[in-house]
Scaffold this motif. Structure first.
Motif, PDB file in Angstrom:
ATOM      1  N   PHE A   5     -15.709 -29.170  53.402  1.00 21.71           N
ATOM      2  CA  PHE A   5     -16.088 -27.750  53.413  1.00 21.71           C
ATOM      3  C   PHE A   5     -15.698 -27.103  54.734  1.00 21.71           C
ATOM      4  O   PHE A   5     -15.111 -26.024  54.768  1.00 21.71           O
ATOM      5  CB  PHE A   5     -17.594 -27.626  53.176  1.00 21.71           C
ATOM      6  N   ARG A   6     -16.023 -27.761  55.832  1.00 20.52           N
ATOM      7  CA  ARG A   6     -15.702 -27.224  57.162  1.00 20.52           C
ATOM      8  C   ARG A   6     -14.201 -27.048  57.348  1.00 20.52           C
ATOM      9  O   ARG A   6     -13.747 -26.038  57.865  1.00 20.52           O
ATOM     10  CB  ARG A   6     -16.229 -28.149  58.246  1.00 20.52           C
ATOM     11  N   LYS A   7     -13.432 -28.043  56.923  1.00 17.12           N
ATOM     12  CA  LYS A   7     -11.979 -27.960  57.076  1.00 17.12           C
ATOM     13  C   LYS A   7     -11.401 -26.811  56.257  1.00 17.12           C
ATOM     14  O   LYS A   7     -10.541 -26.069  56.723  1.00 17.12           O
ATOM     15  CB  LYS A   7     -11.323 -29.278  56.657  1.00 17.12           C
ATOM     16  N   ARG A   8     -11.889 -26.662  55.009  1.00 21.93           N
ATOM     17  CA  ARG A   8     -11.395 -25.577  54.152  1.00 21.93           C
ATOM     18  C   ARG A   8     -11.716 -24.214  54.748  1.00 21.93           C
ATOM     19  O   ARG A   8     -10.873 -23.322  54.779  1.00 21.93           O
ATOM     20  CB  ARG A   8     -12.005 -25.677  52.755  1.00 21.93           C
ATOM     21  N   HIS A   9     -12.940 -24.059  55.231  1.00 22.05           N
ATOM     22  CA  HIS A   9     -13.338 -22.770  55.795  1.00 22.05           C
ATOM     23  C   HIS A   9     -12.625 -22.492  57.115  1.00 22.05           C
ATOM     24  O   HIS A   9     -12.258 -21.356  57.393  1.00 22.05           O
ATOM     25  CB  HIS A   9     -14.854 -22.695  55.932  1.00 22.05           C
ATOM     26  N   ALA A  10     -12.441 -23.505  57.920  1.00 17.74           N
ATOM     27  CA  ALA A  10     -11.690 -23.313  59.173  1.00 17.74           C
ATOM     28  C   ALA A  10     -10.272 -22.861  58.861  1.00 17.74           C
ATOM     29  O   ALA A  10      -9.752 -21.941  59.497  1.00 17.74           O
ATOM     30  CB  ALA A  10     -11.672 -24.608  59.977  1.00 17.74           C
ATOM     31  N   ARG A  11      -9.643 -23.482  57.868  1.00 20.10           N
ATOM     32  CA  ARG A  11      -8.278 -23.102  57.482  1.00 20.10           C
ATOM     33  C   ARG A  11      -8.255 -21.666  56.958  1.00 20.10           C
ATOM     34  O   ARG A  11      -7.379 -20.874  57.319  1.00 20.10           O
ATOM     35  CB  ARG A  11      -7.754 -24.066  56.422  1.00 20.10           C
ATOM     36  N   LEU A  12      -9.221 -21.311  56.108  1.00 21.71           N
ATOM     37  CA  LEU A  12      -9.301 -19.960  55.556  1.00 21.71           C
ATOM     38  C   LEU A  12      -9.470 -18.919  56.665  1.00 21.71           C
ATOM     39  O   LEU A  12      -8.773 -17.904  56.694  1.00 21.71           O
ATOM     40  CB  LEU A  12     -10.470 -19.867  54.573  1.00 21.71           C
ATOM     41  N   VAL A  13     -10.370 -19.181  57.596  1.00 26.33           N
ATOM     42  CA  VAL A  13     -10.631 -18.232  58.681  1.00 26.33           C
ATOM     43  C   VAL A  13      -9.422 -18.137  59.608  1.00 26.33           C
ATOM     44  O   VAL A  13      -9.067 -17.054  60.069  1.00 26.33           O
ATOM     45  CB  VAL A  13     -11.920 -18.613  59.447  1.00 26.33           C
ATOM     46  N   ARG A  14      -8.745 -19.251  59.873  1.00 22.86           N
ATOM     47  CA  ARG A  14      -7.533 -19.208  60.700  1.00 22.86           C
ATOM     48  C   ARG A  14      -6.427 -18.398  60.015  1.00 22.86           C
ATOM     49  O   ARG A  14      -5.702 -17.661  60.666  1.00 22.86           O
ATOM     50  CB  ARG A  14      -7.034 -20.609  61.009  1.00 22.86           C
ATOM     51  N   ASP A  15      -6.312 -18.522  58.696  1.00 22.33           N
ATOM     52  CA  ASP A  15      -5.336 -17.715  57.960  1.00 22.33           C
ATOM     53  C   ASP A  15      -5.656 -16.230  58.092  1.00 22.33           C
ATOM     54  O   ASP A  15      -4.757 -15.401  58.275  1.00 22.33           O
ATOM     55  CB  ASP A  15      -5.296 -18.105  56.479  1.00 22.33           C
ATOM     56  N   LEU A  16      -6.931 -15.890  58.011  1.00 20.06           N
ATOM     57  CA  LEU A  16      -7.332 -14.495  58.197  1.00 20.06           C
ATOM     58  C   LEU A  16      -7.026 -14.028  59.619  1.00 20.06           C
ATOM     59  O   LEU A  16      -6.585 -12.901  59.832  1.00 20.06           O
ATOM     60  CB  LEU A  16      -8.825 -14.321  57.907  1.00 20.06           C
ATOM     61  N   ALA A  17      -7.259 -14.894  60.596  1.00 21.73           N
ATOM     62  CA  ALA A  17      -6.974 -14.542  61.991  1.00 21.73           C
ATOM     63  C   ALA A  17      -5.484 -14.282  62.187  1.00 21.73           C
ATOM     64  O   ALA A  17      -5.104 -13.357  62.918  1.00 21.73           O
ATOM     65  CB  ALA A  17      -7.444 -15.650  62.930  1.00 21.73           C
ATOM     66  N   ASP A  18      -4.639 -15.065  61.531  1.00 26.64           N
ATOM     67  CA  ASP A  18      -3.197 -14.855  61.650  1.00 26.64           C
ATOM     68  C   ASP A  18      -2.774 -13.498  61.106  1.00 26.64           C
ATOM     69  O   ASP A  18      -1.809 -12.905  61.582  1.00 26.64           O
ATOM     70  CB  ASP A  18      -2.431 -15.958  60.904  1.00 26.64           C
ATOM     71  N   LEU A  32     -14.597 -18.366  65.370  1.00 28.27           N
ATOM     72  CA  LEU A  32     -15.358 -18.821  64.210  1.00 28.27           C
ATOM     73  C   LEU A  32     -14.731 -20.074  63.608  1.00 28.27           C
ATOM     74  O   LEU A  32     -15.435 -21.037  63.283  1.00 28.27           O
ATOM     75  CB  LEU A  32     -15.433 -17.711  63.160  1.00 28.27           C
ATOM     76  N   ALA A  33     -13.415 -20.085  63.484  1.00 22.26           N
ATOM     77  CA  ALA A  33     -12.720 -21.256  62.937  1.00 22.26           C
ATOM     78  C   ALA A  33     -12.966 -22.476  63.805  1.00 22.26           C
ATOM     79  O   ALA A  33     -13.215 -23.578  63.292  1.00 22.26           O
ATOM     80  CB  ALA A  33     -11.227 -20.977  62.821  1.00 22.26           C
ATOM     81  N   SER A  34     -12.935 -22.294  65.114  1.00 23.11           N
ATOM     82  CA  SER A  34     -13.162 -23.440  65.998  1.00 23.11           C
ATOM     83  C   SER A  34     -14.593 -23.951  65.868  1.00 23.11           C
ATOM     84  O   SER A  34     -14.845 -25.142  65.982  1.00 23.11           O
ATOM     85  CB  SER A  34     -12.842 -23.088  67.447  1.00 23.11           C
ATOM     86  N   ARG A  35     -15.528 -23.060  65.578  1.00 21.47           N
ATOM     87  CA  ARG A  35     -16.914 -23.500  65.378  1.00 21.47           C
ATOM     88  C   ARG A  35     -17.054 -24.323  64.108  1.00 21.47           C
ATOM     89  O   ARG A  35     -17.831 -25.268  64.060  1.00 21.47           O
ATOM     90  CB  ARG A  35     -17.858 -22.299  65.332  1.00 21.47           C
ATOM     91  N   TYR A  36     -16.321 -23.969  63.067  1.00 24.61           N
ATOM     92  CA  TYR A  36     -16.334 -24.783  61.847  1.00 24.61           C
ATOM     93  C   TYR A  36     -15.751 -26.164  62.134  1.00 24.61           C
ATOM     94  O   TYR A  36     -16.190 -27.155  61.575  1.00 24.61           O
ATOM     95  CB  TYR A  36     -15.518 -24.133  60.731  1.00 24.61           C
ATOM     96  N   GLU A  37     -14.739 -26.233  62.990  1.00 29.83           N
ATOM     97  CA  GLU A  37     -14.109 -27.517  63.289  1.00 29.83           C
ATOM     98  C   GLU A  37     -14.970 -28.381  64.192  1.00 29.83           C
ATOM     99  O   GLU A  37     -15.029 -29.592  64.027  1.00 29.83           O
ATOM    100  CB  GLU A  37     -12.749 -27.285  63.951  1.00 29.83           C
ATOM    101  N   ILE A  38     -15.662 -27.776  65.132  1.00 36.74           N
ATOM    102  CA  ILE A  38     -16.425 -28.520  66.132  1.00 36.74           C
ATOM    103  C   ILE A  38     -17.840 -28.843  65.658  1.00 36.74           C
ATOM    104  O   ILE A  38     -18.316 -29.953  65.831  1.00 36.74           O
ATOM    105  CB  ILE A  38     -16.503 -27.723  67.457  1.00 36.74           C
ATOM    106  N   ASN A  39     -18.509 -27.880  65.048  1.00 39.04           N
ATOM    107  CA  ASN A  39     -19.926 -28.029  64.711  1.00 39.04           C
ATOM    108  C   ASN A  39     -20.126 -29.046  63.602  1.00 39.04           C
ATOM    109  O   ASN A  39     -19.897 -28.774  62.452  1.00 39.04           O
ATOM    110  CB  ASN A  39     -20.513 -26.682  64.306  1.00 39.04           C
ATOM    111  N   LYS A  40     -20.588 -30.215  63.962  1.00 39.05           N
ATOM    112  CA  LYS A  40     -20.875 -31.256  62.980  1.00 39.05           C
ATOM    113  C   LYS A  40     -22.364 -31.559  62.974  1.00 39.05           C
ATOM    114  O   LYS A  40     -22.787 -32.660  62.671  1.00 39.05           O
ATOM    115  CB  LYS A  40     -20.063 -32.507  63.279  1.00 39.05           C
ATOM    116  N   ARG A  41     -23.153 -30.584  63.336  1.00 38.10           N
ATOM    117  CA  ARG A  41     -24.604 -30.726  63.377  1.00 38.10           C
ATOM    118  C   ARG A  41     -25.125 -30.960  61.965  1.00 38.10           C
ATOM    119  O   ARG A  41     -24.788 -30.238  61.043  1.00 38.10           O
ATOM    120  CB  ARG A  41     -25.199 -29.440  63.936  1.00 38.10           C
ATOM    121  N   THR A  42     -25.940 -31.979  61.784  1.00 38.78           N
ATOM    122  CA  THR A  42     -26.456 -32.286  60.459  1.00 38.78           C
ATOM    123  C   THR A  42     -27.833 -31.678  60.226  1.00 38.78           C
ATOM    124  O   THR A  42     -28.252 -31.537  59.101  1.00 38.78           O
ATOM    125  CB  THR A  42     -26.538 -33.805  60.227  1.00 38.78           C
TER     126      THR A  42
END
Length: 65
Positions: A5-18, A32-42
């Protein structure tokens, strides 16, 4: 949120940023994309976690200046 989920959303947000024309919006989306990639808080943040993260905030709702 799982890793896929995080990877998909990070990719989606990065595409929007581009596609963003505004530099401010582009930076915000990249952040925001970097937060999806970094934040692995359970576990979710609790009010105590938030209070520790913001020690300048006073209990009455006013901030110190």
């Amino acid at each position: 949120m799982d890793d896929d989920f995080r990877k998909r959303h990070a990719r989606l947000v990065r595409d929007l940023a581009d596609k963003a024309a505004d530099p401010f919006i582009k930076r915000r989306l990249q952040d925001l994309a970097s937060r999806y990639e970094i934040n692995k808080r359970t576990t979710p943040l609790t009010p105590l976690d938030l209070e520790i993260a913001n020690p300048a905030r006073r209990p009455d709702g006013a901030s110190e200046r």
